[in-house]
Design a protein around this motif. Structure first.
Motif, PDB file in Angstrom:
ATOM      1  N   ASN A 151       0.831  -1.203   0.000  1.00  0.00           N
ATOM      2  CA  ASN A 151       0.000   0.000   0.000  1.00  0.00           C
ATOM      3  C   ASN A 151       0.867   1.255   0.000  1.00  0.00           C
ATOM      4  OD1 ASN A 151      -2.457   1.405   0.083  1.00  0.00           O
ATOM      5  ND2 ASN A 151      -2.450   1.497   2.309  1.00  0.00           N
ATOM      6  N   ASN A 357      -6.851  13.327   5.935  1.00  0.00           N
ATOM      7  CA  ASN A 357      -7.533  12.195   5.292  1.00  0.00           C
ATOM      8  C   ASN A 357      -7.178  12.069   3.815  1.00  0.00           C
ATOM      9  OD1 ASN A 357      -8.922  11.325   7.624  1.00  0.00           O
ATOM     10  ND2 ASN A 357     -10.493  12.894   7.316  1.00  0.00           N
ATOM     11  N   ASP A 359      -6.192  10.290   0.563  1.00  0.00           N
ATOM     12  CA  ASP A 359      -6.227   8.969  -0.045  1.00  0.00           C
ATOM     13  C   ASP A 359      -5.513   9.029  -1.398  1.00  0.00           C
ATOM     14  OD1 ASP A 359      -8.001  10.337  -1.671  1.00  0.00           O
ATOM     15  OD2 ASP A 359      -9.786   9.295  -0.920  1.00  0.00           O
ATOM     16  N   GLU A 360      -5.602   7.950  -2.171  1.00  0.00           N
ATOM     17  CA  GLU A 360      -4.879   7.904  -3.441  1.00  0.00           C
ATOM     18  C   GLU A 360      -5.322   9.016  -4.387  1.00  0.00           C
ATOM     19  OE1 GLU A 360      -4.954   4.117  -5.331  1.00  0.00           O
ATOM     20  OE2 GLU A 360      -3.706   3.141  -3.814  1.00  0.00           O
ATOM     21  N   THR A 380      -4.821   7.386   7.985  1.00  0.00           N
ATOM     22  CA  THR A 380      -5.807   6.320   7.826  1.00  0.00           C
ATOM     23  C   THR A 380      -5.603   5.522   6.545  1.00  0.00           C
ATOM     24  OG1 THR A 380      -7.409   7.684   9.036  1.00  0.00           O
ATOM     25  CG2 THR A 380      -8.277   5.836   7.766  1.00  0.00           C
ATOM     26  N   SER A 381      -5.338   6.198   5.429  1.00  0.00           N
ATOM     27  CA  SER A 381      -5.285   5.517   4.137  1.00  0.00           C
ATOM     28  C   SER A 381      -4.077   4.603   3.987  1.00  0.00           C
ATOM     29  CB  SER A 381      -5.291   6.541   2.995  1.00  0.00           C
ATOM     30  OG  SER A 381      -6.538   7.186   2.923  1.00  0.00           O
ATOM     31  N   GLN A 387      -8.745   0.008   0.760  1.00  0.00           N
ATOM     32  CA  GLN A 387      -9.166  -0.648  -0.476  1.00  0.00           C
ATOM     33  C   GLN A 387      -9.198  -2.164  -0.352  1.00  0.00           C
ATOM     34  OE1 GLN A 387      -7.746   0.815  -4.356  1.00  0.00           O
ATOM     35  NE2 GLN A 387      -6.498   2.262  -3.222  1.00  0.00           N
TER      36      GLN A 387
END
Length: 565
Positions: A151, A357, A359-360, A380-381, A387
Motif C-alpha cells: 500500500n 484524510n 487517499d490515493e 488512515t489511508s 481498499q
C-alpha cells in the motif's frame, strides 16, 4: 536469542498468538507418533492486493526473530492444558515444554522483494508438529506487513520521488501492534518517516512531527513566556525578546498583505513564539487553527522573520483543512513576495506540509505538476489499507518425508502445487522482470540465454522465453534454527524495495488496469496455477500424477466403504 535480550524482539509475536486448532492438530500428530515427521509448508498469496499487479514481501525480519525466540513457557503449557481434553497424556505437555525451532529451516524472498501470486514468500521445513504450530503466527507476521508495504509503495508511486511522505496513522491503526507494523513497513514501502516514536526506538524508522491545533488554541495571547529571550544562532551577542521582535515584524507583514495588525489571532502568535523558543532551529507553524490567510500565515511570517534576524531559519508550515493544493500555491506566492520585499531569500523555499484524510485520489492531485506541496502526511489511508484490508496469505503443506502433498478441492483456485520447489525470476536484457517460474527443487536450474518453454498461468498452451538473466528467488534464511546470514537493516530492505520497483515495467506498475505479471506452477489442465517448465518426464508432472492417483484411490475406497453392508 531471547526476546527479552533484544529490544526489537520485544515486539515479536508470542507462541500462543495462534489458533486453537494448531494445538489440537499438534496433539493429534503427537498421539499418532508423527510429531517428528519431516514436513514442508509454503506461505504465499493467491492474488495481488488493491487490484494491482505486484506486492512487496515484508515481515521476514519479524518472522526470524519470532522463530529464534520460540519457546513455550510454563504458563503457556498450563493454559493449553486447560483448553485441551482433561485426559490428555501429561507426556504431551512435556513434549511441548521442550519445543523450539532448532530443527526448522526457512527459505524466503528477501524482505523488500517484489512478490507475485503463488510464489512462496516463505518455505518452512522441519518436524511436523513444530512447523504446524508456526502457521498462524507466521501468517500474522507476514500478511499485514506485506499488505501495508505494498500500500505504501502504491502511494509512493503516486506521489513520485520528490514529495516527502510522512506516515501518521498510529491513532487510526488497529491496535498498538498494528500501529507499529504499519509504521515499520510503510517506511519499507517508500515513506520517508513516521510520527510513531516507538517505531523509531525499536525499528529505527526516522521520526517526524510538529504541533497540533490543541497547542495553538491553548494560548490566548495574554500568557507571558517564562523566558522570552532568545540568543542569536551564532551564539554571540545579547538575547532578544522574541515576542516583542515578532510584534514589530507583524506590523510590517500586515502592511504588506493589506491586513489590520489586530486581525491575526494573538493567541496563535503566542503559541508560535512559544514553539519557536523551544525549537528555534526547527520552527514550524500550523496555519489553519483560525484563518490561514488572515491569521496563521501573517503570524508565522512575523515569528519566522524575527527568528531570521537572529540567524535562524524556519523549516516549514502545515495545513490540515480546506483546499490544500490551492492554499499551498497561495502560501508559496506570499513567501516569494515577502522574501523579495524584505530581502530574505531563504523564505521562498520554506517547506509546505499538508494532511487531512489523504487517499490515493487526493494524493494524485497534491502530486501533480505545479504543486507547491513538499511534505504529505498520510494516516488512515496507509495504515488501514481501506481498499483491501487483508492480503489473504495461506500456509500449505507441500511435502511429507520428501514426498509431495497436494490439496485437491472443488475450488480450482485453492488447489496447491505439490512438492519442494525452487523459484526463479526470468529477467530481460534491461534487467526488468519477465516472468516467475516454479519447479521442483531437484529439476535443472533454468539458464540465461537458453530457450525455456513455460506454461503461463491460465494459458492453454506453453510459450517460449529466452531470459537474459535468471535470478533465484528463495534464499536460505534459517538452517536448522541457525541464522545463515545477517538480517538486512530496515533501511537496506527499503532500498531493495525501491530498486525492485524501479526495474518493474510501467505496465505492471500501473495502479489502474495493470498488465498482469505472469507467474504460476502447473500444466494447462489446471489454470488456477501458474507458469512452469514441464517436459513430459518432469518430476513435477509425475508428482501431480501421483497425487491425482492417490485422490482417485481414496474416492474409490470411500465408495467401497459406503457400499458395504
Amino acid at each position: 536469542m531471547a526476546a527479552e535480550q533484544d529490544p526489537e524482539g520485544r515486539a515479536a509475536a508470542r507462541p500462543l498468538l495462534t489458533d486453537l486448532y494448531q494445538a489440537t492438530m499438534a496433539l493429534g500428530y503427537w498421539r499418532a507418533g508423527r510429531a517428528r515427521d519431516a514436513a514442508e509448508f509454503e506461505l504465499f498469496f493467491r492474488r495481488c492486493p488493491f487490484g494491482g499487479a505486484f506486492a512487496l514481501a515484508a515481515g521476514l525480519r519479524d518472522c526470524v526473530r519470532f522463530l529464534r525466540a520460540f519457546r513455550l513457557r510454563d504458563a503457556d503449557v498450563q493454559f493449553l492444558a486447560s483448553v485441551l481434553p482433561p485426559d490428555t497424556d501429561p507426556a504431551f505437555f512435556e513434549h511441548l515444554r521442550a519445543l523450539d525451532c532448532s530443527e526448522v529451516t526457512v527459505r524466503a524472498l528477501p524482505e523488500g522483494s517484489l512478490a507475485f501470486p503463488g510464489v512462496p514468500l516463505l518455505q518452512v521445513s522441519g518436524p511436523l508438529l513444530v512447523v504446524q504450530l508456526l502457521e498462524t503466527p507466521l501468517l500474522c507476521l507476514v500478511s499485514y506487513a506485506s499488505l501495508v508495504a505494498t500500500n505504501a509503495a502504491r502511494l509512493r508511486l503516486i506521489a513520485g520521488p520528490e514529495k516527502r511522505l510522512l506516515e501518521m496513522g498510529l491513532r487510526r491503526a488497529q491496535g498498538p501492534d498494528g500501529g507499529l507494523t504499519a509504521s515499520t513497513y510503510s517506511y519499507l514501502g517508500g515513506f520517508d518517516s513516521t510520527s510513531n516514536v516507538l517505531a523509531g526506538q525499536l525499528r529505527g524508522v526516522p521520526v517526524a512531527g510538529t504541533l497540533a491545533h490543541s497547542f495553538v488554541i491553548s494560548f490566548s495571547g495574554s500568557e507571558l513566556p517564562r523566558d522570552p529571550m532568545l540568543a542569536p544562532a551564532a551564539g554571540e551577542g545579547p538575547g532578544v525578546d522574541l515576542a516583542a521582535k515578532a510584534q514589530v515584524w507583524l506590523e510590517r507583514v500586515c502592511a504588506h498583505l493589506g491586513l489590520g495588525v489586530q486581525e491575526p489571532h494573538p493567541g496563535e502568535r503566542a503559541a508560535f513564539v512559544a514553539y519557536a523558543l523551544a525549537f528555534p532551529r526547527a520552527f514550524q507553524g500550523l496555519l489553519d487553527s483560525y484563518s490561514v490567510r488572515r491569521s496563521g500565515l501573517p503570524n508565522f511570517l512575523a515569528v519566522s522573520l524575527a527568528l531570521g534576524e537572529l540567524g535562524y531559519r524556519a523549516v516549514g508550515v502545515r495545513l490540515d483543512s480546506g483546499d490544500l493544493l490551492q492554499q499551498a500555491q497561495e502560501i508559496r506566492q506570499v513567501f516569494r513576495t515577502i522574501a523579495a520585499q524584505f530581502q530574505v531569500p531563504w523564505l521562498e523555499s520554506v517547506s509546505i506540509a499538508v494532511s487531512n484524510n489523504i487517499d490515493e485520489e487526493a494524493l494524485a492531485q497534491l502530486a501533480q505538476e505545479g504543486s507547491e506541496v513538499n511534505v504529505i502526511g498520510i494516516g488512515t489511508s496507509v495504515v488501514t489499507c481501506p481498499q483491501q484490508p487483508s492480503l489473504g496469505c495461506v500456509y500449505k503443506l507441500v511435502a511429507m518425508g520428501g514426498q509431495p502433498r497436494m490439496k485437491l478441492t472443488e475450488d480450482p483456485e485453492k488447489q496447491t502445487l505439490p512438492g519442494s520447489k525452487a523459484a526463479f525470476r526470468l529477467l530481460g536484457s534491461d534487467g526488468s522482470p519477465l516472468m516467475d517460474v516454479l519447479q521442483l527443487a531437484e529439476e535443472p536450474v533454468p539458464r540465461a540465454g537458453q530457450e525455456l518453454r513455460v506454461w503461463p498461468r491460465g494459458a492453454q498452451e506453453p510459450c517460449t522465453v529466452w531470459p537474459a538473466q535468471v535470478e533465484p528467488l528463495l534464499r536460505l534464511c534459517l538452517q536448522r534454527g541457525q541464522l545463515c546470514e545477517p538480517l538486512p537493516s530496515l533501511a537496506e530492505s527499503r532500498a531493495l524495495a525501491q530498486l525492485s520497483l524501479s526495474q518493474l515495467s510501467p505496465a505492471h506498475k500501473r495502479l489502474q488496469s495493470p498488465a498482469q505479471y505472469q507467474v504460476g506452477g502447473c500444466p494447462p489442465w489446471c489454470p488456477a496455477l501458474g507458469a512452469l517448465t514441464l517436459p513430459p518426464t518432469s518430476p513435477l508432472l509425475c508428482s501431480l500424477q501421483v497425487a491425482l492417483s492417490e485422490r482417485l484411490q481414496a474416492l474409490v475406497d470411500s465408495l467401497r466403504v459406503g457400499a458395504s453392508p
